[in-house]
Every structure is written in C-alpha cells, then in structure tokens.
Motif scaffolding. Structure first.
Motif, PDB file in Angstrom:
ATOM      1  N   LYS A 198       0.844  -1.190   0.000  1.00 44.22           N
ATOM      2  CA  LYS A 198       0.000   0.000   0.000  1.00 44.22           C
ATOM      3  C   LYS A 198       0.884   1.247   0.000  1.00 44.22           C
ATOM      4  O   LYS A 198       1.572   1.545   0.970  1.00 44.22           O
ATOM      5  CB  LYS A 198      -0.911   0.013   1.233  1.00 44.22           C
ATOM      6  N   LEU A 199       0.868   1.991  -1.114  1.00 41.66           N
ATOM      7  CA  LEU A 199       1.670   3.211  -1.224  1.00 41.66           C
ATOM      8  C   LEU A 199       1.037   4.309  -0.364  1.00 41.66           C
ATOM      9  O   LEU A 199      -0.123   4.680  -0.569  1.00 41.66           O
ATOM     10  CB  LEU A 199       1.742   3.673  -2.684  1.00 41.66           C
ATOM     11  N   LEU A 200       1.806   4.822   0.581  1.00 45.74           N
ATOM     12  CA  LEU A 200       1.326   5.892   1.449  1.00 45.74           C
ATOM     13  C   LEU A 200       1.590   7.263   0.832  1.00 45.74           C
ATOM     14  O   LEU A 200       0.710   8.124   0.830  1.00 45.74           O
ATOM     15  CB  LEU A 200       1.999   5.801   2.817  1.00 45.74           C
ATOM     16  N   TYR A 201       2.791   7.461   0.325  1.00 47.48           N
ATOM     17  CA  TYR A 201       3.097   8.695  -0.391  1.00 47.48           C
ATOM     18  C   TYR A 201       4.426   8.527  -1.108  1.00 47.48           C
ATOM     19  O   TYR A 201       5.181   7.581  -0.886  1.00 47.48           O
ATOM     20  CB  TYR A 201       3.117   9.919   0.540  1.00 47.48           C
ATOM     21  N   ARG A 202       4.702   9.492  -1.979  1.00 46.92           N
ATOM     22  CA  ARG A 202       5.921   9.452  -2.793  1.00 46.92           C
ATOM     23  C   ARG A 202       6.591  10.832  -2.756  1.00 46.92           C
ATOM     24  O   ARG A 202       5.907  11.854  -2.783  1.00 46.92           O
ATOM     25  CB  ARG A 202       5.580   9.075  -4.231  1.00 46.92           C
ATOM     26  N   GLY A 203       7.910  10.849  -2.707  1.00 45.55           N
ATOM     27  CA  GLY A 203       8.666  12.101  -2.831  1.00 45.55           C
ATOM     28  C   GLY A 203       9.226  12.606  -1.509  1.00 45.55           C
ATOM     29  O   GLY A 203       8.572  12.528  -0.460  1.00 45.55           O
ATOM     30  N   LYS A 204      10.434  13.131  -1.577  1.00 50.04           N
ATOM     31  CA  LYS A 204      11.126  13.599  -0.376  1.00 50.04           C
ATOM     32  C   LYS A 204      10.434  14.804   0.244  1.00 50.04           C
ATOM     33  O   LYS A 204      10.421  14.959   1.471  1.00 50.04           O
ATOM     34  CB  LYS A 204      12.576  13.937  -0.726  1.00 50.04           C
ATOM     35  N   GLU A 205       9.830  15.678  -0.579  1.00 54.64           N
ATOM     36  CA  GLU A 205       9.178  16.862  -0.025  1.00 54.64           C
ATOM     37  C   GLU A 205       7.945  16.494   0.790  1.00 54.64           C
ATOM     38  O   GLU A 205       7.671  17.093   1.834  1.00 54.64           O
ATOM     39  CB  GLU A 205       8.829  17.845  -1.133  1.00 54.64           C
ATOM     40  N   LYS A 206       7.210  15.496   0.318  1.00 50.89           N
ATOM     41  CA  LYS A 206       6.070  15.004   1.102  1.00 50.89           C
ATOM     42  C   LYS A 206       6.566  14.381   2.403  1.00 50.89           C
ATOM     43  O   LYS A 206       5.984  14.573   3.480  1.00 50.89           O
ATOM     44  CB  LYS A 206       5.292  13.978   0.282  1.00 50.89           C
ATOM     45  N   MET A 207       7.662  13.679   2.306  1.00 49.28           N
ATOM     46  CA  MET A 207       8.267  13.060   3.487  1.00 49.28           C
ATOM     47  C   MET A 207       8.722  14.129   4.478  1.00 49.28           C
ATOM     48  O   MET A 207       8.568  13.979   5.695  1.00 49.28           O
ATOM     49  CB  MET A 207       9.454  12.197   3.042  1.00 49.28           C
ATOM     50  N   ARG A 208       9.288  15.211   3.959  1.00 50.11           N
ATOM     51  CA  ARG A 208       9.720  16.316   4.816  1.00 50.11           C
ATOM     52  C   ARG A 208       8.547  16.859   5.629  1.00 50.11           C
ATOM     53  O   ARG A 208       8.674  17.098   6.845  1.00 50.11           O
ATOM     54  CB  ARG A 208      10.343  17.432   3.975  1.00 50.11           C
ATOM     55  N   LYS A 209       7.426  17.054   4.977  1.00 51.68           N
ATOM     56  CA  LYS A 209       6.255  17.595   5.667  1.00 51.68           C
ATOM     57  C   LYS A 209       5.776  16.644   6.760  1.00 51.68           C
ATOM     58  O   LYS A 209       5.480  17.062   7.882  1.00 51.68           O
ATOM     59  CB  LYS A 209       5.140  17.852   4.652  1.00 51.68           C
ATOM     60  N   GLN A 210       5.737  15.357   6.443  1.00 49.14           N
ATOM     61  CA  GLN A 210       5.249  14.369   7.397  1.00 49.14           C
ATOM     62  C   GLN A 210       6.139  14.315   8.643  1.00 49.14           C
ATOM     63  O   GLN A 210       5.652  14.360   9.773  1.00 49.14           O
ATOM     64  CB  GLN A 210       5.226  12.984   6.748  1.00 49.14           C
ATOM     65  N   TYR A 211       7.449  14.218   8.424  1.00 45.95           N
ATOM     66  CA  TYR A 211       8.370  14.005   9.539  1.00 45.95           C
ATOM     67  C   TYR A 211       8.687  15.299  10.272  1.00 45.95           C
ATOM     68  O   TYR A 211       8.930  15.270  11.487  1.00 45.95           O
ATOM     69  CB  TYR A 211       9.639  13.313   9.049  1.00 45.95           C
ATOM     70  N   SER A 212       8.704  16.418   9.590  1.00 42.95           N
ATOM     71  CA  SER A 212       8.959  17.694  10.273  1.00 42.95           C
ATOM     72  C   SER A 212       7.926  17.934  11.359  1.00 42.95           C
ATOM     73  O   SER A 212       8.246  18.336  12.484  1.00 42.95           O
ATOM     74  CB  SER A 212       8.932  18.852   9.276  1.00 42.95           C
ATOM     75  N   GLU A 213       6.685  17.681  11.025  1.00 43.01           N
ATOM     76  CA  GLU A 213       5.602  17.880  11.985  1.00 43.01           C
ATOM     77  C   GLU A 213       5.770  16.943  13.179  1.00 43.01           C
ATOM     78  O   GLU A 213       5.599  17.342  14.338  1.00 43.01           O
ATOM     79  CB  GLU A 213       4.256  17.641  11.299  1.00 43.01           C
ATOM     80  N   MET A 214       6.134  15.686  12.901  1.00 46.57           N
ATOM     81  CA  MET A 214       6.313  14.718  13.981  1.00 46.57           C
ATOM     82  C   MET A 214       7.499  15.106  14.865  1.00 46.57           C
ATOM     83  O   MET A 214       7.426  15.043  16.092  1.00 46.57           O
ATOM     84  CB  MET A 214       6.528  13.318  13.407  1.00 46.57           C
ATOM     85  N   PHE A 215       8.613  15.510  14.247  1.00 44.93           N
ATOM     86  CA  PHE A 215       9.787  15.907  15.027  1.00 44.93           C
ATOM     87  C   PHE A 215       9.473  17.093  15.925  1.00 44.93           C
ATOM     88  O   PHE A 215       9.904  17.150  17.083  1.00 44.93           O
ATOM     89  CB  PHE A 215      10.954  16.259  14.097  1.00 44.93           C
ATOM     90  N   ASP A 216       8.723  18.060  15.400  1.00 42.86           N
ATOM     91  CA  ASP A 216       8.406  19.260  16.165  1.00 42.86           C
ATOM     92  C   ASP A 216       7.510  18.951  17.363  1.00 42.86           C
ATOM     93  O   ASP A 216       7.644  19.575  18.421  1.00 42.86           O
ATOM     94  CB  ASP A 216       7.716  20.293  15.266  1.00 42.86           C
ATOM     95  N   LYS A 217       6.624  17.985  17.209  1.00 46.13           N
ATOM     96  CA  LYS A 217       5.610  17.729  18.234  1.00 46.13           C
ATOM     97  C   LYS A 217       5.980  16.589  19.183  1.00 46.13           C
ATOM     98  O   LYS A 217       5.210  16.316  20.121  1.00 46.13           O
ATOM     99  CB  LYS A 217       4.265  17.421  17.570  1.00 46.13           C
ATOM    100  N   THR A 218       7.143  15.938  18.954  1.00 43.50           N
ATOM    101  CA  THR A 218       7.483  14.765  19.772  1.00 43.50           C
ATOM    102  C   THR A 218       8.895  14.894  20.320  1.00 43.50           C
ATOM    103  O   THR A 218       9.841  14.266  19.821  1.00 43.50           O
ATOM    104  CB  THR A 218       7.350  13.472  18.928  1.00 43.50           C
ATOM    105  N   PRO A 219       9.090  15.689  21.365  1.00 39.28           N
ATOM    106  CA  PRO A 219      10.449  15.901  21.893  1.00 39.28           C
ATOM    107  C   PRO A 219      11.075  14.655  22.493  1.00 39.28           C
ATOM    108  O   PRO A 219      12.298  14.560  22.581  1.00 39.28           O
ATOM    109  CB  PRO A 219      10.249  16.994  22.953  1.00 39.28           C
ATOM    110  N   ASN A 220      10.273  13.683  22.932  1.00 41.31           N
ATOM    111  CA  ASN A 220      10.831  12.475  23.545  1.00 41.31           C
ATOM    112  C   ASN A 220      10.932  11.314  22.552  1.00 41.31           C
ATOM    113  O   ASN A 220      11.124  10.160  22.940  1.00 41.31           O
ATOM    114  CB  ASN A 220       9.983  12.039  24.744  1.00 41.31           C
TER     115      ASN A 220
END
Length: 579
Positions: free
Chosen positions: A509-531
């Motif tokens: 199951k393809l969730l998404y494609r491309g580094k820029e989409k990945m940046r958006k997904q993980y940036s948000e997680m990194f910002d909101k999950t300090p631990n």
C-alpha cells in the motif's frame, strides 16, 4: 668533457616531463605564515611534492598535464589533528573506566572494532581534509599497525606514541597485553624501562599521563612525589631523540612538566588563569599547547542526554559510534542511567564544566597572544568526541576564545607540523613541501566553517574527491537516517533518501511518494514529539535491502515496528513499514 657535464643538467631539466604532474590553476592560496590570500596562482604538483608556484598568467600548462580548475577556490595546507586516540572509538562503550557498561557490551568488542576500523578512521580523516594525525596515546598493536598505512595514498600521515606512561592506571585496562593503553610506572626504573620498551616499536614520541591526587595525597604532594619518575621518563626519551607529550590539566602539574622538559602539553590548564611566569616558561622552552576544548563536554552531554549533533557530524561521523551515544535512552539498567544523568545535569557538574571551559578559553587566548605555539587537536576517540567529524567543533571552540581565524588556521596547519620539527616538509603551500593540500569552495578566513566545504583533497600527491574515500553501504544509509531521526534533524534525516522515495505500508500500500512530502510528514512529527526515540533491536542486511526491527517511543506509547529499506543508486528508494 663538456657534453658529459651537460648530460646531468639535461636529465634534470627533462625530468619534469617524466613525472606525473598536476596543475591547480587560477586558485587563491591561503598563505598561513604571512596571513595573506594570494589570488590567481597556479600550483604545480610533481609526484608528491609542490614543484612550482607562479601567477597563472606566467605559466603555460602542458597539454598532457592533469588540470584542476581552482577558480573561486582556496588552496589550504592539509589540516592536522594533533590529538587523537586510535584505541578509542568515540562511542558510548569505549571508556569503561568512565562508565562501565560491560554487562551490555563486552569491552573486547570495542577493542576489536578499534583495530579492524583503523583504515576506515584514516579514510574518514582524509575525507574531512585532515592529512596528518597525531595519536597521543595508543598501544603496541597500533604502533605495529601504523606501518601498514605508511605508504597508502588514502592514509593521512601518522605520528604515534605507544601506551601512556603513568603512575596511575585504571584497573579496567590492566592485563590487556598489547591492547593495553597504559604502562604503570611506579619507580624511576619503571619509567626508564617504559621508554625503552617502546623503542623497539619505533614510536614518534613518548606520552606521559601526569595524574596527581589518586594516591590519597594532595595535588601538590602527589605531583612532587611522582616528579622523579616524570623527570626520568622525559630524560630517557630526550636521550633517544624523542619528544615528550604530557597530559597535565592543572597549572601545578603542567608547570612541573614544562620545567622538566615537556615538549607538548596536550590539554589546556583548566583550574586557574595562567600568570606571566608560566607564560614566559612556555615561550622559553618552546613548549606547544594543544587545548582540546570540547572533549569534557562530550562526556557530560552524553551522560546527561543533552547531545546536539548537527548536519555535519550526522553525515560525516562514524554513524554506528554516533548512534551508540544515544543508547542511554534505552538501556535497561535505569538506576545506572539515572545516576549518570543526574550527575551530568547537576548544578555542580554544570558549574564545574562552565568554569573549566571559561578558564581554558581565557588561557588559550593569553598563550596565543603571547606567541606560544598552539596546535589544534580534538582528543577524538573519547566518549562524545568522534573521529574526524569533531574537528569543526574544536575550531569553533577555539574561535570562542577570541583567536582570529588566521591563528586558528595556523594552529591547524603549520603549528601542527612544528610539533615534530616537520615544518620544512608540510604545513604550508610552498615549493618543495609535500602535496598534502585541500581545495575549498569557500574562504576559511572569512568563515571557519568553510574548512568543511572540501572540493578536492591532495594527499601524498594523489587526488581524491571526498565522496570517493568512503563508500556507503546500505546499512550505513539506514543507520544515518536512524541517527538523524533520533536527533529530530529533518535535513540530515532526509539526506540518505532518494528525491522520489516511496513509502509503503507492507506489503504494497503506497502511502506517499517524494522527499518533499516526506519532509512535511516528519517535520511535523519531530516538532511535536520531543521524547521521540527509536531503539534498533535487530538488523538484517541482504544485498541492497536492510530490515530493521525497531522499538519506538512516541510520546507515552511504545511501538514495535519493522522497517524494510530498499537501496538504489546509493540512496534509500523505498521503505516498507510493518506495524
């Protein structure tokens, strides 16, 4: 008769055409001695030496020469790290006398890693523009192993001593045979024999670990009690034409060492501001100082779980040793981990480090301004001070002392050569010097960080591009992105991925494609999950596929997961997650 005399002259003139030549054209030379930038120069390398330097408009380049275009680039002597340790790897398990984790990882594994990893360390140093390293405390295995790399073009020049001669040895290192990094010297005879034993292995110098106060006496009483042994070691070394480096971080022990002939102090004095008598003594005896400013904080930041690695170290360091520094976040002995974390983060430890750092910086500026020779060294191999990649941090720490970029560059080049009286061989860009050079894409005098903008490396006359020196394996790529994930560094995290990376939920199951989409997904997680923290439980590598079994702490949840990484063209192309 005339013809016979002309023949040698003809052969000399003709010899330049018989040897391989490289022309670095239109380059700006960083003249570290005169503190000048010399623009529009052409540097000719013949075999492994700089054979000529002229204004570019005065040199005609032969058609068959190798040409490196130096336009808008800066040619610097190769950097020198004047304080490293091959027997230490820089990771969490490398100093069991500082934190004993042998119940989690046998120290023998770390010893074995150090021995088998020596080529990789040397390649990493060269990749970072460091063409000379000085190991100021090794063991007999590394003295022998050094010989395997003497003529290797990918290896920096190595200056090395054997085991540290000391009146105090941590018990964890006793009985290691040729892997032992210390030689215990409790008498004058022990000290003399300690030097003689090393002579069989042809060390470049001798190192003393001048540790006072471990015998229950006061600092001064202990230092004076052991001084006859220290003097005997120095005298025996000098008798055999070997210089002596001394670890002495207190003003009192450092002054005793210099008074009795120490050639090289390998750490800053960090307990008091230096007075004029000590400064003049250093100048009179022509003693060199290597300040090693960052090593202490490497320990406390690791123990206190306050490490902050930037893009440069996340991309250039040994990724496995770097990753191990975060293991305290998941080791099961929570009592031990909490003890070290509380110690490192206590007000007393923070104040002590701040005071020692402040004194070290003030003393560095005082000695530098007074004309004492300063040389750059990292103490790499200690916990939190990683081989090669920690060099930039050390330069930036030196900058905080108030040293100018010119003086820092001198400390990193010509002054390092002077430690062993080799300034006529390397350390500057001059005719007749060894062709150990780095070509930079930025001016290091304008910005010291530009020493990392390496375009081309010349070592022993051989040309290297940085990326050619170390080939990333699929596991290396997986480890690099894991480290960056744990540091929540989005740029370093995305670096190993292909621009068109595809992320799947297993099996298809393809969730998404491309580094820029990945940046958006993980940036948000990194910002909101300090631990956020991912513990690698197991790794399987099969060709270009890496399968990681992971245990992820995500806010208050623990998630068990499997990530399958597919590598194509040296980038992570596809990832499959199994939850």
């Amino acid at each position: 008769m005339k013809n016979r005399h002309l023949l040698p002259l003809f052969l000399l003139l003709f010899s330049n055409f018989l040897f391989a030549q490289t022309f670095i054209t239109n380059v700006t030379i960083v003249d570290v001695e005169k503190q000048k930038l010399l623009s529009n120069q052409t540097v000719i390398i013949t075999d492994n030496l700089i054979s000529n330097i002229q204004k570019s408009n005065k040199i005609k380049v032969p058609e068959n020469a190798t040409i490196i275009d130096g336009s808008d680039k800066y040619l610097l002597p190769g950097l020198i790290d004047a304080h490293i340790h091959f027997f230490q790897n820089g990771g969490l398990y490398t100093r069991p006398d500082a934190i004993d984790l042998r119940k989690f990882k046998d120290y023998e594994q770390d010893i074995t890693y150090a021995k088998t990893d020596m080529e990789a360390k040397l390649r990493r140093y060269l990749q970072n523009g460091i063409t000379t390293v000085i190991d100021v405390g090794a063991n007999y295995n590394f003295l022998k192993q050094r010989n395997d790399f003497t003529d290797k073009p990918f290896s920096p020049s190595i200056f090395i001593t054997g085991p540290l001669l000391t009146t105090y040895e941590p018990k964890v290192y006793e009985g290691l045979g040729e892997d032992e990094p210390f030689t215990l010297t409790q008498t004058i005879e022990d000290g003399v024999n300690g030097v003689k034993e090393q002579l069989r292995y042809k060390p470049d110098f001798i190192k003393i670990w001048f540790i006072a106060g471990t015998d229950g006496l006061s600092l001064e009483e202990s230092a004076r009690k052991n001084l006859p042994i220290i003097k005997a070691i120095i005298n025996e070394a000098h008798k055999n034409n070997l210089k002596v480096a001394v670890h002495a971080t207190q003003r009192f022990t450092a002054q005793l060492a210099v008074e009795n002939g120490a050639d090289f102090l390998v750490h800053s004095v960090d307990d008091e501001i230096l007075k004029d008598d000590f400064i003049q003594l250093m100048k009179k005896n022509k003693t060199t100082l290597c300040p090693t400013l960052i090593v202490h904080s490497g320990y406390l930041n690791t123990f206190g779980q306050k490490l902050n690695m930037g893009n440069y170290e996340l991309q250039k360091a040994d990724s496995y040793q770097l990753g191990s520094l975060l293991d305290l976040k998941h080791l099961p002995d929570t009592t031990l981990v909490k003890k070290y974390k509380n110690y490192a983060n206590s007000p007393q430890s923070i104040a002590s480090l701040k005071k020692a750092d402040s004194i070290s910086l003030v003393n560095l500026k005082i000695l530098s301004d007074a004309g004492v020779s300063i040389t750059t060294g990292t103490d790499a191999g200690n916990i939190g001070t990683l081989h090669a990649s920690s060099y930039l941090q050390e330069l930036q720490a030196m900058q905080k002392s108030g040293m100018s970029n010119w003086k820092i560059i001198q400390a990193s080049t010509i002054n390092g050569a002077k430690v062993f009286d080799k300034e006529s061989e390397f350390g500057t860009v001059n005719i007749g010097k060894k062709a150990n050079l780095i070509l930079l894409d930025g001016d290091p005098i304008e910005n010291i960080k530009n020493v990392t903008k390496i375009n081309t490396i010349f070592n022993k006359g051989v040309i290297f591009k940085p990326d050619e020196l170390i080939q990333d394996s699929p596991a290396d790529l997986a480890q690099r992105q894991l480290n960056a994930y744990n540091f929540r560094n989005i740029d370093a995290f995305l670096e190993p991925y292909a621009d068109d990376v595809e992320i799947y939920s297993y099996p298809d199951k393809l969730l998404y494609r491309g580094k820029e989409k990945m940046r958006k997904q993980y940036s948000e997680m990194f910002d909101k999950t300090p631990n956020l923290h991912c513990e690698l439980k197991e790794r399987i590598v099969q060709g270009n596929i890496v399968i990681d079994k992971e245990r992820v702490r995500f806010r208050n949840d623990i998630i068990e997961a499997v990530a399958i990484y597919h590598i194509e063209n040296d980038k992570i192309k596809k990832v499959y997650f199994i939850h």
